[in-house]
Design an enzyme around this catalytic site. Structure first.
Site, PDB file in Angstrom:
ATOM      1  N   LYS A  48       0.864  -1.290   0.123  1.00  0.00           N
ATOM      2  CA  LYS A  48      -0.140   0.088  -0.005  1.00  0.00           C
ATOM      3  C   LYS A  48       0.861   1.310  -0.099  1.00  0.00           C
ATOM      4  CE  LYS A  48      -4.376  -1.598   2.101  1.00  0.00           C
ATOM      5  NZ  LYS A  48      -5.478  -1.560   3.152  1.00  0.00           N
ATOM      6  N   ASP A  65     -10.434   2.937   1.728  1.00  0.00           N
ATOM      7  CA  ASP A  65     -10.683   2.738   3.063  1.00  0.00           C
ATOM      8  C   ASP A  65     -11.474   3.731   3.986  1.00  0.00           C
ATOM      9  OD1 ASP A  65      -9.124   0.082   2.852  1.00  0.00           O
ATOM     10  OD2 ASP A  65      -7.476   0.792   3.412  1.00  0.00           O
TER      11      ASP A  65
END
Length: 278
Positions: A65, A101
Site C-alpha cells: 500500500k 478505506d
C-alpha cells in the site's frame, strides 16, 4: 474480458476475489477478478506487466500500500492524505492510485445510521487502518477524536494532522475507560480479538461508555469479536468489519468500471456470499 486482481504477500486468503466477482456477476460486467501473489521486490515488474498486458486495474494489500504511492502516475486526495494506495486503475498505460478505506468506512457508518459530523469518537489503535479511518472522520467533521495506543508517539504523529480535534492517550484499562466515558462512538482498529490474535486484556472499559453509544470493530473474522459480544450484552449497537470490507470494495469497483453502484442492493448479495466462506 477485462482483467482485475488483488496483489499482496501473502494474498491467497483474500476475500476480494469472492466479493468482486459476486458484484461483477450481479452487474453483468465483462470483467474477471483474480488473486495474484506479488512479493515486495517484484512490485515494479508487476506494474510493468499491468501496463504491457493491459490489466484494467488491481487492489493492493500488505506489503504494497505505501510502496505504491511514489510509483503512481496520479493519486487521488485520500491516497495522498493517507500515504497509501489500495486501488489502482490502468487507463491507457497511465496508473491512477486511490484509497477506498476511509471512504468505505464513512459509507459503513452512514449505513448503520451513525453520523460523523459533530460526533466524539474514540479510536483504539494507530496503524494503517486507524489512519484511514481517523483522517476520514476529521475530514467529514468529527467533533473530537481520541486515539488510544500503546505507543503514544505513533498516536501523536496521527494527532498532529488536526491537533485542535485529535488527542491521544495510552492503552491501560483505566485510560481506555476514561476515554470511553467521554465519547459518542468507540471504534477498534487493532487486531485484538481477530482469529488467531490475542484478546483485549479486559473489556471492562466498555462499562464506562455512555448508554447507547455504538461500538464498531474493523475485524470481520470472527463476525462477532469478544469486544462486540460484550458491547451487545451492555446494550450498545455493534458493527463488525464486514460493512467496511464491502463498501471499500464497492468504491474500488466504481473506480475500475467508472460506474455508480447501488450499494444498498449490493450489500446483501455480498454478505450472503461471504457468510458461506467465513
Amino acid at each position: 474480458m477485462k482483467q482485475l486482481c488483488v496483489i499482496g504477500d501473502p494474498v491467497l486468503h483474500s476475500k476480494s476475489p469472492l466479493i468482486q466477482n459476486t458484484m461483477i456477476r450481479a452487474l453483468g460486467l465483462d470483467y474477471e477478478y483474480l488473486c495474484q501473489p506479488v512479493k515486495r521486490e517484484e512490485l515494479p515488474a508487476w506494474l510493468e506487466r499491468v501496463r504491457a498486458e493491459g490489466w484494467a486495474g488491481f487492489n493492493a494489500t500488505m506489503p504494497h500500500k505505501e510502496a505504491l504511492v511514489p510509483l503512481m502516475d496520479e493519486l487521488d486526495e485520500d491516497a495522498k492524505l493517507y500515504g497509501a494506495v489500495n486501488t489502482v486503475c490502468n487507463i491507457d498505460g497511465k496508473l491512477y492510485g486511490y484509497n477506498t478505506d476511509g471512504g468505505g468506512f464513512a459509507r459503513a457508518l452512514a449505513g448503520a445510521g451513525i453520523p460523523i459530523q459533530g460526533t466524539k469518537f474514540v479510536l483504539l489503535g494507530a496503524g494503517g487502518a486507524a489512519k484511514a479511518v481517523i483522517l476520514k472522520l476529521v475530514q467529514q467533521g468529527a467533533r473530537q477524536v481520541v486515539i488510544c495506543n500503546r505507543t503514544v508517539e505513533k498516536a501523536a504523529a496521527l494527532a498532529a494532522h488536526a491537533p485542535d480535534i485529535m488527542s491521544t492517550t495510552g492503552f491501560s484499562v483505566e485510560e481506555l475507560a476514561k476515554a470511553a466515558a467521554g465519547c459518542d462512538v468507540l471504534i477498534n482498529c487493532t487486531n485484538l480479538g481477530m482469529a488467531g490474535s490475542p484478546e483485549f486484556e479486559s473489556p471492562a472499559f466498555l462499562d464506562a461508555l455512555p448508554a447507547g453509544a455504538p461500538v464498531c470493530d474493523l475485524i470481520y473474522h470472527p463476525l462477532e469479536t469478544a469486544l462486540l459480544k460484550r458491547a451487545k450484552e451492555l446494550g450498545h449497537p455493534a458493527m463488525n468489519g464486514l460493512p467496511l470490507l464491502i463498501h471499500q470494495a464497492i468504491l474500488a469497483l466504481e473506480h475500475f468500471t467508472n460506474t455508480k453502484i447501488d450499494a444498498a442492493a449490493m450489500l446483501p448479495l455480498v454478505e450472503a456470499a461471504l457468510a458461506q466462506s467465513l
